[in-house]
Design a protein around this motif. Structure first.
Motif, PDB file in Angstrom:
ATOM      1  N   LYS A   1     -50.424 -20.464 -72.908  1.00 36.99           N
ATOM      2  CA  LYS A   1     -49.502 -21.527 -72.477  1.00 36.99           C
ATOM      3  C   LYS A   1     -49.295 -22.573 -73.574  1.00 36.99           C
ATOM      4  O   LYS A   1     -48.248 -23.213 -73.642  1.00 36.99           O
ATOM      5  N   MET A   2     -50.295 -22.748 -74.423  1.00 37.78           N
ATOM      6  CA  MET A   2     -50.200 -23.729 -75.511  1.00 37.78           C
ATOM      7  C   MET A   2     -49.321 -23.228 -76.648  1.00 37.78           C
ATOM      8  O   MET A   2     -48.763 -24.024 -77.407  1.00 37.78           O
ATOM      9  N   GLY A   3     -49.188 -21.901 -76.777  1.00 36.49           N
ATOM     10  CA  GLY A   3     -48.371 -21.351 -77.851  1.00 36.49           C
ATOM     11  C   GLY A   3     -49.129 -21.033 -79.116  1.00 36.49           C
ATOM     12  O   GLY A   3     -48.539 -20.999 -80.202  1.00 36.49           O
ATOM     13  N   LEU A   4     -50.430 -20.763 -78.999  1.00 36.64           N
ATOM     14  CA  LEU A   4     -51.208 -20.386 -80.178  1.00 36.64           C
ATOM     15  C   LEU A   4     -50.925 -18.928 -80.547  1.00 36.64           C
ATOM     16  O   LEU A   4     -50.790 -18.073 -79.671  1.00 36.64           O
ATOM     17  N   VAL A   5     -50.844 -18.650 -81.830  1.00 37.92           N
ATOM     18  CA  VAL A   5     -50.707 -17.277 -82.318  1.00 37.92           C
ATOM     19  C   VAL A   5     -52.041 -16.557 -82.081  1.00 37.92           C
ATOM     20  O   VAL A   5     -53.107 -17.147 -82.314  1.00 37.92           O
ATOM     21  N   PRO A   6     -52.048 -15.321 -81.578  1.00 37.15           N
ATOM     22  CA  PRO A   6     -50.922 -14.393 -81.427  1.00 37.15           C
ATOM     23  C   PRO A   6     -50.361 -14.322 -80.008  1.00 37.15           C
ATOM     24  O   PRO A   6     -49.660 -13.369 -79.678  1.00 37.15           O
ATOM     25  N   VAL A   7     -50.694 -15.292 -79.144  1.00 37.32           N
ATOM     26  CA  VAL A   7     -50.259 -15.226 -77.744  1.00 37.32           C
ATOM     27  C   VAL A   7     -49.118 -16.214 -77.495  1.00 37.32           C
ATOM     28  O   VAL A   7     -49.002 -16.807 -76.428  1.00 37.32           O
ATOM     29  N   HIS A   8     -48.256 -16.351 -78.467  1.00 30.78           N
ATOM     30  CA  HIS A   8     -47.179 -17.344 -78.426  1.00 30.78           C
ATOM     31  C   HIS A   8     -45.809 -16.742 -78.136  1.00 30.78           C
ATOM     32  O   HIS A   8     -44.821 -17.485 -78.077  1.00 30.78           O
ATOM     33  N   THR A   9     -45.693 -15.441 -77.973  1.00 29.24           N
ATOM     34  CA  THR A   9     -44.401 -14.772 -78.113  1.00 29.24           C
ATOM     35  C   THR A   9     -43.397 -15.125 -77.008  1.00 29.24           C
ATOM     36  O   THR A   9     -42.205 -14.890 -77.172  1.00 29.24           O
ATOM     37  N   TRP A  10     -43.871 -15.662 -75.886  1.00 26.30           N
ATOM     38  CA  TRP A  10     -42.946 -16.097 -74.836  1.00 26.30           C
ATOM     39  C   TRP A  10     -42.185 -17.355 -75.234  1.00 26.30           C
ATOM     40  O   TRP A  10     -41.073 -17.597 -74.749  1.00 26.30           O
ATOM     41  N   LEU A  11     -42.791 -18.140 -76.101  1.00 24.26           N
ATOM     42  CA  LEU A  11     -42.353 -19.519 -76.309  1.00 24.26           C
ATOM     43  C   LEU A  11     -40.943 -19.642 -76.916  1.00 24.26           C
ATOM     44  O   LEU A  11     -40.116 -20.403 -76.387  1.00 24.26           O
ATOM     45  N   PRO A  12     -40.616 -18.932 -77.993  1.00 29.84           N
ATOM     46  CA  PRO A  12     -39.267 -19.110 -78.560  1.00 29.84           C
ATOM     47  C   PRO A  12     -38.151 -18.724 -77.591  1.00 29.84           C
ATOM     48  O   PRO A  12     -37.125 -19.427 -77.507  1.00 29.84           O
ATOM     49  N   ASP A  13     -38.339 -17.644 -76.834  1.00 35.21           N
ATOM     50  CA  ASP A  13     -37.305 -17.222 -75.888  1.00 35.21           C
ATOM     51  C   ASP A  13     -37.134 -18.237 -74.766  1.00 35.21           C
ATOM     52  O   ASP A  13     -36.012 -18.591 -74.398  1.00 35.21           O
ATOM     53  N   ALA A  14     -38.239 -18.693 -74.193  1.00 35.83           N
ATOM     54  CA  ALA A  14     -38.153 -19.631 -73.075  1.00 35.83           C
ATOM     55  C   ALA A  14     -37.542 -20.956 -73.514  1.00 35.83           C
ATOM     56  O   ALA A  14     -36.693 -21.525 -72.815  1.00 35.83           O
ATOM     57  N   HIS A  15     -37.942 -21.464 -74.668  1.00 34.16           N
ATOM     58  CA  HIS A  15     -37.387 -22.726 -75.147  1.00 34.16           C
ATOM     59  C   HIS A  15     -35.897 -22.593 -75.459  1.00 34.16           C
ATOM     60  O   HIS A  15     -35.128 -23.531 -75.262  1.00 34.16           O
ATOM     61  N   SER A  16     -35.510 -21.428 -75.948  1.00 36.05           N
ATOM     62  CA  SER A  16     -34.112 -21.236 -76.317  1.00 36.05           C
ATOM     63  C   SER A  16     -33.206 -21.128 -75.100  1.00 36.05           C
ATOM     64  O   SER A  16     -32.097 -21.661 -75.088  1.00 36.05           O
ATOM     65  N   GLU A  17     -33.663 -20.448 -74.054  1.00 40.14           N
ATOM     66  CA  GLU A  17     -32.805 -20.171 -72.904  1.00 40.14           C
ATOM     67  C   GLU A  17     -32.859 -21.245 -71.826  1.00 40.14           C
ATOM     68  O   GLU A  17     -31.956 -21.328 -70.994  1.00 40.14           O
ATOM     69  N   ALA A  18     -33.890 -22.048 -71.804  1.00 41.38           N
ATOM     70  CA  ALA A  18     -34.001 -23.086 -70.776  1.00 41.38           C
ATOM     71  C   ALA A  18     -32.978 -24.198 -71.022  1.00 41.38           C
ATOM     72  O   ALA A  18     -32.564 -24.430 -72.157  1.00 41.38           O
ATOM     73  N   PRO A  19     -32.554 -24.896 -69.966  1.00 40.95           N
ATOM     74  CA  PRO A  19     -31.745 -26.103 -70.179  1.00 40.95           C
ATOM     75  C   PRO A  19     -32.497 -27.084 -71.067  1.00 40.95           C
ATOM     76  O   PRO A  19     -33.731 -27.135 -71.060  1.00 40.95           O
ATOM     77  N   THR A  20     -31.774 -27.874 -71.825  1.00 45.02           N
ATOM     78  CA  THR A  20     -32.396 -28.763 -72.811  1.00 45.02           C
ATOM     79  C   THR A  20     -33.466 -29.683 -72.225  1.00 45.02           C
ATOM     80  O   THR A  20     -34.538 -29.832 -72.829  1.00 45.02           O
ATOM     81  N   PRO A  21     -33.254 -30.330 -71.066  1.00 42.99           N
ATOM     82  CA  PRO A  21     -34.329 -31.174 -70.533  1.00 42.99           C
ATOM     83  C   PRO A  21     -35.611 -30.380 -70.262  1.00 42.99           C
ATOM     84  O   PRO A  21     -36.715 -30.892 -70.467  1.00 42.99           O
ATOM     85  N   VAL A  22     -35.470 -29.147 -69.812  1.00 42.60           N
ATOM     86  CA  VAL A  22     -36.641 -28.306 -69.556  1.00 42.60           C
ATOM     87  C   VAL A  22     -37.321 -27.942 -70.870  1.00 42.60           C
ATOM     88  O   VAL A  22     -38.554 -27.956 -70.975  1.00 42.60           O
ATOM     89  N   SER A  23     -36.536 -27.616 -71.899  1.00 34.94           N
ATOM     90  CA  SER A  23     -37.110 -27.301 -73.208  1.00 34.94           C
ATOM     91  C   SER A  23     -37.926 -28.468 -73.740  1.00 34.94           C
ATOM     92  O   SER A  23     -39.014 -28.276 -74.311  1.00 34.94           O
TER      93      SER A  23
END
Length: 533
Positions: A220-242
């Motif tokens: 959930k913190m986004g540490l490598v190597p368990v970070h791979t969800w983070l770029p997609d979720a931040h990109s697709e979420a509405p800006t306030p959620v990001s």
């Protein structure tokens, strides 16, 4: 003070319920009031937490460490609540229509509620439950725009975050197992109780507990190597959620790791937990540094910057020196303000030009006279440029690393941060400073049928326009038309005010942090065992 804890739990939850049952206009007012009132309540709580723990019914407990993370969440909740008034109003791409807007207002309040509740949990089991709630709510918010990309990002997030929290649950079970050896099987995973007997816990169970906690909550913190969800979720979420995902959720997950770190340090000594955090922190720094080059999506760019900053936090704690820990705590606050500002500034650019593609965004400083410069300042802050708070925090982290004798790790940190800033600044410079292309057809052309004009201009000329949601990157062939570019000006003043407030906060943290923060940090450093060797 217990009344303040109850207020912090009740306000966002009540606001979410009101938003679900009320018109959109009521929801935006209620959310803005709830956000600002919650931040004010956290400010009231901070001086008390700097002196002593504040608790209620053995369920809620706030100490100095909790208060730091609540302060970051409270500020960002207030900023996003105000920003969303402008972001979710008017026409155009960038916000969901009708019923989904109501759900988004409710979701923002629920998300903030869960992130405020997590640091107030008095035991490790409740902490895990609160962070699990953040996963459920934030996954729904990522998918709320109902596009294929958003649905894919949300499913990826759910799968990876659930796997991570499964590991975190195992860590919690090992914590119970270790504690039961000393306290008996009836104890309730109370954090204070477990910490008081940490020196007598079985070492193997504690080692497994900490590694699983770093892997689990590190997802959930986004540490490598368990970070791979983070770029997609931040990109697709509405800006306030990001903004909330990056500035607050990652920090709350880091808070959970710190609680396990406290127990592990007392049980095993500081070397083992610090080495584990150093490995994950350096890996996160190095990988994010490389991924910041060549990104095509502005929100993915900022997401990888978040991975970098989570690496900085992990490396800072691994140094263990009081100066480094003070820098880590300041960095939590500075990153919340700076990354919130960056996402909100990027949201204004996306709203103005209708695209997240870096190559299609040009002329930001000219088109957005307030948001453009503020976005640039946010990027400078993320790059640890003086006089912003992140310069002070990273300076303290490096100084602490040098004092602790971690010369190689401090050198890696300096090099990685410098290279990462170059990657981030290169893309942002192109978006803000290169002029927006405005094709002119005043001269005869040899091949007029090949003239490319943005789709919104093509519609003016009678040519078929692209889907409005992707208007800016789409182009249509027309002849005899000069494409009118986007008008200069801000999409909404509501989208400027919270970013300006965040910039002032960053300057305040960098130039002269308030004395109460020094007291809060001093007590939190003691809780983290600053200086232990």
């Amino acid at each position: 003070m217990p009344a303040v804890l109850l207020l912090l739990l009740a306000l966002p939850l009540a606001a979410a319920l009101i938003c679900l049952c009320s018109p959109v206009a009521v929801g935006r007012v209620v959310t803005a009031l709830s956000g600002t009132a919650s931040f004010a309540a956290v400010l009231v709580l901070v001086p008390a937490a700097a002196r002593h723990d504040v608790s209620y019914l053995h369920v809620l407990r706030v100490d100095a460490l909790s208060a730091v993370f609540m302060l970051a969440t409270g500020f960002l909740y207030a900023a996003v609540a105000v920003y969303s008034i402008g972001y979710l109003s008017g026409d155009g791409a960038g916000h969901p229509p009708g019923r989904r807007t109501r759900l988004l207002w409710a979701g923002l309040n629920l998300f903030a509620w869960a992130m405020l509740a997590a640091p107030m949990a008095s035991n490790l089991a409740l902490l895990w439950v609160a962070i699990e709630v953040t996963t459920i709510v934030s996954a729904l918010l990522v998918a709320i725009e109902d596009t294929d990309g958003a649905a894919e990002a949300a499913w990826k997030y759910v799968l990876l975050a659930s796997t991570g929290l499964g590991l975190a649950l195992l860590a919690t079970i090992f914590a119970y197992y270790a504690g039961a050896h000393v306290l008996g099987q009836s104890y309730d995973l109370g954090f204070t109780q477990l910490l008081s007997v940490a020196g007598r816990l079985p070492h193997t169970a504690v080692r497994l507990m900490f590694v699983l906690a770093v892997l689990g909550f590190g997802t959930k913190m986004g540490l490598v190597p368990v970070h791979t969800w983070l770029p997609d979720a931040h990109s697709e979420a509405p800006t306030p959620v990001s903004a909330l995902l990056s500035g607050s959720l990652l920090a709350v997950s880091f808070y959970a790791i710190l609680r396990f770190y406290q127990v592990t340090q007392v049980a095993l000594g500081p070397a083992f937990p610090r080495n584990v955090l150093l490995v994950f922190g350096v890996a996160s720094l190095v990988l994010s540094m490389l991924y910041l080059f060549g990104q095509r999506d502005v929100k993915r760019l900022l997401a990888y910057s978040s991975v970098e900053h989570m690496g900085i936090l992990a490396v800072g704690v691994s140094f263990g020196a009081p100066a480094a820990l003070a820098g880590v705590l300041l960095h939590v606050l500075g990153h919340a303000a700076a990354k919130g500002n960056a996402f909100m500034g990027a949201g204004a650019l996306v709203r103005k030009l209708g695209t997240k593609q870096i190559m299609a965004i040009r002329g930001g400083l000219d088109l957005l006279p307030a948001s453009g410069p503020l976005f640039l300042l946010a990027v400078f802050a993320l790059g640890a440029m003086p006089p912003f708070g992140l310069f002070r925090s990273e300076f303290e982290i490096v100084a602490g690393g040098l004092r602790s004798g971690s010369y190689a790790a401090a050198a890696v940190l300096i090099i990685a941060v410098t290279i990462a800033f170059a990657g981030l600044a290169g893309s942002v410079t192109r978006m803000l400073m290169l002029p927006l292309s405005r094709p002119s057809l005043s001269r005869p052309q040899a091949h007029p049928e090949r003239t490319l004009v943005p789709a919104h201009a093509a519609a003016v000329a009678g040519a078929p326009a692209a889907d409005p949601a992707s208007a800016a990157p789409q182009i249509t062939r027309v002849t005899g038309v000069t494409a009118p570019g986007p008008a200069r000006g801000e999409p909404s003043a509501w989208m400027v005010v919270p970013v300006a407030a965040g910039t002032l906060a960053l300057l305040w943290l960098g130039l002269h942090p308030p004395a109460v923060l020094d007291e809060l940090f001093a007590r939190a450093i003691t809780l983290l065992g600053g200086g232990a060797s």
